[in-house]
Write a protein that holds these residues in place. Structure first.
Motif, PDB file in Angstrom:
ATOM      1  N   PHE A  27       2.770 -13.821  12.386  1.00 57.26           N
ATOM      2  CA  PHE A  27       4.589 -13.071  12.593  1.00 57.26           C
ATOM      3  C   PHE A  27       4.438 -12.089  14.291  1.00 57.26           C
ATOM      4  CE2 PHE A  27       3.100  -8.967  10.980  1.00 57.26           C
ATOM      5  CZ  PHE A  27       2.112  -8.772  10.165  1.00 57.26           C
ATOM      6  N   ALA A  28       6.331 -11.510  14.642  1.00 60.05           N
ATOM      7  CA  ALA A  28       6.113 -10.786  15.560  1.00 60.05           C
ATOM      8  C   ALA A  28       4.733  -9.717  14.726  1.00 60.05           C
ATOM      9  CB  ALA A  28       7.207 -10.410  15.620  1.00 60.05           C
ATOM     10  N   PHE A  29       3.886  -9.689  15.311  1.00 61.06           N
ATOM     11  CA  PHE A  29       3.789  -8.532  14.883  1.00 61.06           C
ATOM     12  C   PHE A  29       3.424  -7.191  15.449  1.00 61.06           C
ATOM     13  CE2 PHE A  29      -0.358  -6.238  13.462  1.00 61.06           C
ATOM     14  CZ  PHE A  29      -1.001  -5.241  14.399  1.00 61.06           C
ATOM     15  N   ASN A  30       3.689  -7.466  16.695  1.00 65.06           N
ATOM     16  CA  ASN A  30       4.108  -5.698  17.700  1.00 65.06           C
ATOM     17  C   ASN A  30       5.594  -5.102  17.274  1.00 65.06           C
ATOM     18  OD1 ASN A  30       1.897  -6.382  19.245  1.00 65.06           O
ATOM     19  ND2 ASN A  30       2.965  -7.237  20.774  1.00 65.06           N
ATOM     20  N   ASP A  31       6.311  -6.411  16.300  1.00 64.66           N
ATOM     21  CA  ASP A  31       7.952  -5.361  16.122  1.00 64.66           C
ATOM     22  C   ASP A  31       7.851  -4.870  14.162  1.00 64.66           C
ATOM     23  OD1 ASP A  31       9.474  -8.594  16.677  1.00 64.66           O
ATOM     24  OD2 ASP A  31       8.847  -6.931  17.827  1.00 64.66           O
ATOM     25  N   TYR A  32       6.541  -4.687  13.955  1.00 66.14           N
ATOM     26  CA  TYR A  32       6.400  -4.430  12.561  1.00 66.14           C
ATOM     27  C   TYR A  32       4.821  -2.772  12.446  1.00 66.14           C
ATOM     28  CZ  TYR A  32       8.467  -7.936  10.192  1.00 66.14           C
ATOM     29  OH  TYR A  32       8.633  -9.751  10.231  1.00 66.14           O
ATOM     30  N   ALA A  33       5.958  -2.206  11.797  1.00 66.39           N
ATOM     31  CA  ALA A  33       4.513  -1.119  11.203  1.00 66.39           C
ATOM     32  C   ALA A  33       3.787  -1.620   9.905  1.00 66.39           C
ATOM     33  CB  ALA A  33       5.431   0.418  10.461  1.00 66.39           C
ATOM     34  N   ILE A  34       2.463  -1.143  10.070  1.00 65.37           N
ATOM     35  CA  ILE A  34       1.833  -1.728   9.260  1.00 65.37           C
ATOM     36  C   ILE A  34       0.872  -0.108   8.649  1.00 65.37           C
ATOM     37  CG2 ILE A  34      -0.729  -2.087   8.757  1.00 65.37           C
ATOM     38  CD1 ILE A  34       1.187  -4.506  10.496  1.00 65.37           C
ATOM     39  N   ALA A  35       0.810  -0.624   7.234  1.00 62.93           N
ATOM     40  CA  ALA A  35       0.309   0.844   6.711  1.00 62.93           C
ATOM     41  C   ALA A  35      -0.808  -0.171   5.670  1.00 62.93           C
ATOM     42  CB  ALA A  35       1.184   0.897   5.070  1.00 62.93           C
ATOM     43  N   TRP A  36      -2.062   0.932   4.929  1.00 64.68           N
ATOM     44  CA  TRP A  36      -2.727   1.052   4.033  1.00 64.68           C
ATOM     45  C   TRP A  36      -2.444   1.502   3.373  1.00 64.68           C
ATOM     46  CZ3 TRP A  36      -6.719  -2.750   4.731  1.00 64.68           C
ATOM     47  CH2 TRP A  36      -7.231  -2.829   5.584  1.00 64.68           C
ATOM     48  N   PHE A  37      -2.289   0.767   1.800  1.00 68.31           N
ATOM     49  CA  PHE A  37      -1.825   1.239   0.318  1.00 68.31           C
ATOM     50  C   PHE A  37      -3.834   0.716  -0.306  1.00 68.31           C
ATOM     51  CE2 PHE A  37       2.468   1.435  -0.084  1.00 68.31           C
ATOM     52  CZ  PHE A  37       2.936   0.395   1.357  1.00 68.31           C
ATOM     53  N   ARG A  38      -3.382   1.473  -1.201  1.00 72.47           N
ATOM     54  CA  ARG A  38      -4.473   1.675  -2.176  1.00 72.47           C
ATOM     55  C   ARG A  38      -4.143   1.848  -3.365  1.00 72.47           C
ATOM     56  NH1 ARG A  38      -8.761   6.724  -0.750  1.00 72.47           N
ATOM     57  NH2 ARG A  38      -7.433   8.759  -1.874  1.00 72.47           N
ATOM     58  N   GLN A  39      -4.867   1.441  -4.597  1.00 74.14           N
ATOM     59  CA  GLN A  39      -4.198   1.751  -5.610  1.00 74.14           C
ATOM     60  C   GLN A  39      -5.563   0.572  -6.513  1.00 74.14           C
ATOM     61  OE1 GLN A  39      -2.195  -2.626  -7.014  1.00 74.14           O
ATOM     62  NE2 GLN A  39      -1.372  -1.049  -8.627  1.00 74.14           N
ATOM     63  N   ASP A  40      -6.260   1.968  -7.418  1.00 71.04           N
ATOM     64  CA  ASP A  40      -6.097   2.062  -8.926  1.00 71.04           C
ATOM     65  C   ASP A  40      -5.780   1.446  -9.963  1.00 71.04           C
ATOM     66  OD1 ASP A  40      -7.117   6.278  -8.244  1.00 71.04           O
ATOM     67  OD2 ASP A  40      -8.604   4.295  -7.131  1.00 71.04           O
ATOM     68  N   PRO A  41      -7.174   1.050 -10.729  1.00 72.48           N
ATOM     69  CA  PRO A  41      -6.754   0.288 -12.148  1.00 72.48           C
ATOM     70  C   PRO A  41      -5.435   1.574 -12.710  1.00 72.48           C
ATOM     71  CG  PRO A  41      -8.789   0.045 -12.337  1.00 72.48           C
ATOM     72  CD  PRO A  41      -8.564   1.163 -11.074  1.00 72.48           C
ATOM     73  N   GLY A  42      -4.249   0.894 -13.263  1.00 74.56           N
ATOM     74  CA  GLY A  42      -3.303   1.498 -13.842  1.00 74.56           C
ATOM     75  C   GLY A  42      -2.291   2.464 -13.079  1.00 74.56           C
ATOM     76  N   LYS A  43      -2.727   2.328 -12.127  1.00 75.90           N
ATOM     77  CA  LYS A  43      -2.100   3.137 -11.145  1.00 75.90           C
ATOM     78  C   LYS A  43      -0.856   2.700 -10.086  1.00 75.90           C
ATOM     79  CE  LYS A  43      -5.200   7.111 -11.633  1.00 75.90           C
ATOM     80  NZ  LYS A  43      -5.698   8.276 -11.016  1.00 75.90           N
ATOM     81  N   GLU A  44       0.163   3.035  -9.978  1.00 78.12           N
ATOM     82  CA  GLU A  44       0.655   2.271  -8.431  1.00 78.12           C
ATOM     83  C   GLU A  44       0.194   2.848  -7.585  1.00 78.12           C
ATOM     84  OE1 GLU A  44       4.822   4.040  -9.253  1.00 78.12           O
ATOM     85  OE2 GLU A  44       5.031   4.101  -6.840  1.00 78.12           O
ATOM     86  N   ARG A  45       0.005   1.771  -6.718  1.00 79.09           N
ATOM     87  CA  ARG A  45      -0.331   1.198  -5.345  1.00 79.09           C
ATOM     88  C   ARG A  45       0.727   2.219  -4.322  1.00 79.09           C
ATOM     89  NH1 ARG A  45      -0.151  -4.733  -3.519  1.00 79.09           N
ATOM     90  NH2 ARG A  45      -1.217  -4.872  -5.263  1.00 79.09           N
ATOM     91  N   GLU A  46      -0.140   2.742  -3.791  1.00 75.60           N
ATOM     92  CA  GLU A  46       0.100   4.017  -2.637  1.00 75.60           C
ATOM     93  C   GLU A  46       0.027   4.029  -1.340  1.00 75.60           C
ATOM     94  OE1 GLU A  46      -1.700   7.523  -3.702  1.00 75.60           O
ATOM     95  OE2 GLU A  46      -3.976   7.267  -3.518  1.00 75.60           O
ATOM     96  N   PRO A  47       0.859   4.199  -0.511  1.00 73.74           N
ATOM     97  CA  PRO A  47       0.598   4.268   1.026  1.00 73.74           C
ATOM     98  C   PRO A  47      -0.334   5.700   1.129  1.00 73.74           C
ATOM     99  CG  PRO A  47       2.422   5.433   0.666  1.00 73.74           C
ATOM    100  CD  PRO A  47       1.772   4.905  -0.921  1.00 73.74           C
ATOM    101  N   ILE A  48      -1.881   5.311   2.042  1.00 75.95           N
ATOM    102  CA  ILE A  48      -2.241   5.979   2.450  1.00 75.95           C
ATOM    103  C   ILE A  48      -2.296   6.139   4.399  1.00 75.95           C
ATOM    104  CG2 ILE A  48      -4.134   5.775   0.776  1.00 75.95           C
ATOM    105  CD1 ILE A  48      -5.850   4.756   2.119  1.00 75.95           C
TER     106      ILE A  48
END
Length: 122
Positions: A27-48
């Motif tokens: 895909f057109a990588f240059n057109d996209y913002a990129i994020a890292w998320f993390r998720q603990d068991p039982g918790k919502e995935r959150e952007p860091i």
């Protein structure tokens, strides 16, 4: 094939460092913002952390600011997350994600990579 491939997870002692990488393809990588998320068991995935396309402006969750650094290499179509001074509470599955526009949460994501486990323990 359209995909994000995350790598670099592992086990480290408190105070140690790890470098996560996210390789993009199809895909057109240059057109996209990129994020890292993390998720603990039982918790919502959150952007860091997030890095915008174009101007490269970055965002960090307060708990990782000053310890984590996100960077992108448009020529190599990768985004890296350098994680220093790791703490046990950083233990989670980490995911890279791509989106057109602002990434404020999981609903904004257009494409997810598979997770990579980071374990911080003595």
């Amino acid at each position: 094939e359209v995909q994000l491939q995350a790598s670099g997870g592992g086990s480290v002692q408190p105070g140690g460092s790890l470098r996560l990488s996210c390789a993009a393809s199809g895909f057109a990588f240059n057109d996209y913002a990129i994020a890292w998320f993390r998720q603990d068991p039982g918790k919502e995935r959150e952007p860091i952390s997030c890095i915008r396309n174009g101007d490269g402006i970055t965002y960090y969750k307060a708990s990782v600011k000053g310890r984590f650094t996100i960077s992108r290499d448009n020529a190599k179509i990768t985004v890296n997350l350098q994680m220093n001074s790791l703490k046990p509470e950083d233990t989670a599955v980490y995911y890279c994600a791509a989106a057109i526009g602002v990434i404020a949460g999981p609903r904004d994501v257009d494409l997810w990579g598979k997770g990579t486990l980071v374990t911080v323990s003595s």
